[in-house]
Design a protein around this motif. Structure first.
Motif, short mmCIF file in Angstrom:
data_model
loop_
_atom_site.label_atom_id
_atom_site.label_comp_id
_atom_site.label_asym_id
_atom_site.label_seq_id
_atom_site.Cartn_x
_atom_site.Cartn_y
_atom_site.Cartn_z
N SER A 53 0.96 -1.18 -0.09
CA SER A 53 -0.08 -0.06 -0.06
C SER A 53 0.89 1.10 -0.13
CB SER A 53 -0.89 -0.12 1.16
OG SER A 53 -0.13 0.34 2.23
N SER A 82 -0.79 9.17 1.75
CA SER A 82 -1.69 8.19 2.02
C SER A 82 -3.03 8.71 2.91
CB SER A 82 -1.04 7.14 2.92
OG SER A 82 -1.71 6.23 3.79
N LYS A 83 -2.73 9.66 3.69
CA LYS A 83 -3.89 10.33 4.40
C LYS A 83 -4.75 11.20 3.27
CE LYS A 83 -3.06 10.03 8.93
NZ LYS A 83 -3.69 10.02 10.21
N SER A 86 -6.70 8.49 1.37
CA SER A 86 -7.83 8.27 2.25
C SER A 86 -8.82 8.88 2.98
CB SER A 86 -7.19 7.32 3.53
OG SER A 86 -6.33 6.14 3.13
#
Length: 198
Positions: A53, A82-83, A86
């Motif tokens: 990921s 990543s934040k 998401s």
């Protein structure tokens, strides 16, 4: 009888030249600290399974960041991406706030290192020995901040889902040993030397 005592990285300067056991225990502690630090970095890299990921690269880069400032910046970039992917908020945990503080202190430490290397070129009035003391002190603060940041990461959802039981407690204590050895080395090397009387 008075004698001048000089610093030795293995404790001989502490008036213990005759205590071979003490000297070898100090050497063993330094070696164990290096092995522990390297082992923690490798284990976290394996646990994160890089490539599975976007987030998986964050623990890898940040655990290597003790070696290079660029890896820390890269790890931060993976976390931010990543934040964003998401759609989660940033800087919502102690770990994230400590991490930003550690990165800022690391940048300051690197700047202090440049001052130590080029004091004449930069026309500094502070004498080089004092700059080295400031650089070492800042380095100790950075190392301790990094240790606290790593320990706080072990309370994250990702880490607690990955490591459980007795292993989690072992990981919690693992970063503390190298921190104690580093703190001891820096304070012994840069605190004022005193004369011992015997």
């Amino acid at each position: 009888m008075r004698s001048d005592v000089e610093y030795s990285p293995v404790g001989e300067g502490l008036g213990m030249r005759d205590f071979w056991l003490y000297v070898w225990l100090r050497r063993a502690a330094v070696m164990a600290a290096h092995v522990t630090g390297l082992g923690l970095t490798l284990t976290i890299s394996l646990l994160s399974r890089p490539g599975t990921s976007l987030f998986s690269w964050h623990p890898v880069c940040m655990s290597i960041a003790a070696l290079v400032l660029i890896a820390a910046g890269t790890g931060l970039g993976f976390m931010v991406a990543s934040k964003n992917l998401s759609e989660l908020p940033h800087l919502m945990s102690w770990h994230s706030m400590l991490g930003i503080g550690t990165l800022a202190a690391t940048g300051f430490q690197a700047a202090c290192g440049i001052l130590v290397i080029f004091p004449k070129l930069l026309h500094l009035s502070t004498p080089p020995p004092r700059l080295k003391l400031y650089h070492a002190t800042c380095g100790l603060v950075v190392y301790l901040l990094a240790t606290v940041t790593v320990v706080s990461a072990m309370f994250s959802d990702w880490f607690q889902a990955t490591v459980k039981g007795v292993a989690w407690w072992a990981f919690l204590l693992l970063p503390l040993f190298p921190a104690l050895v580093v703190m001891n080395q820096i304070t012994n090397a840069y605190l004022p030397r005193k004369k011992l009387t015997s």
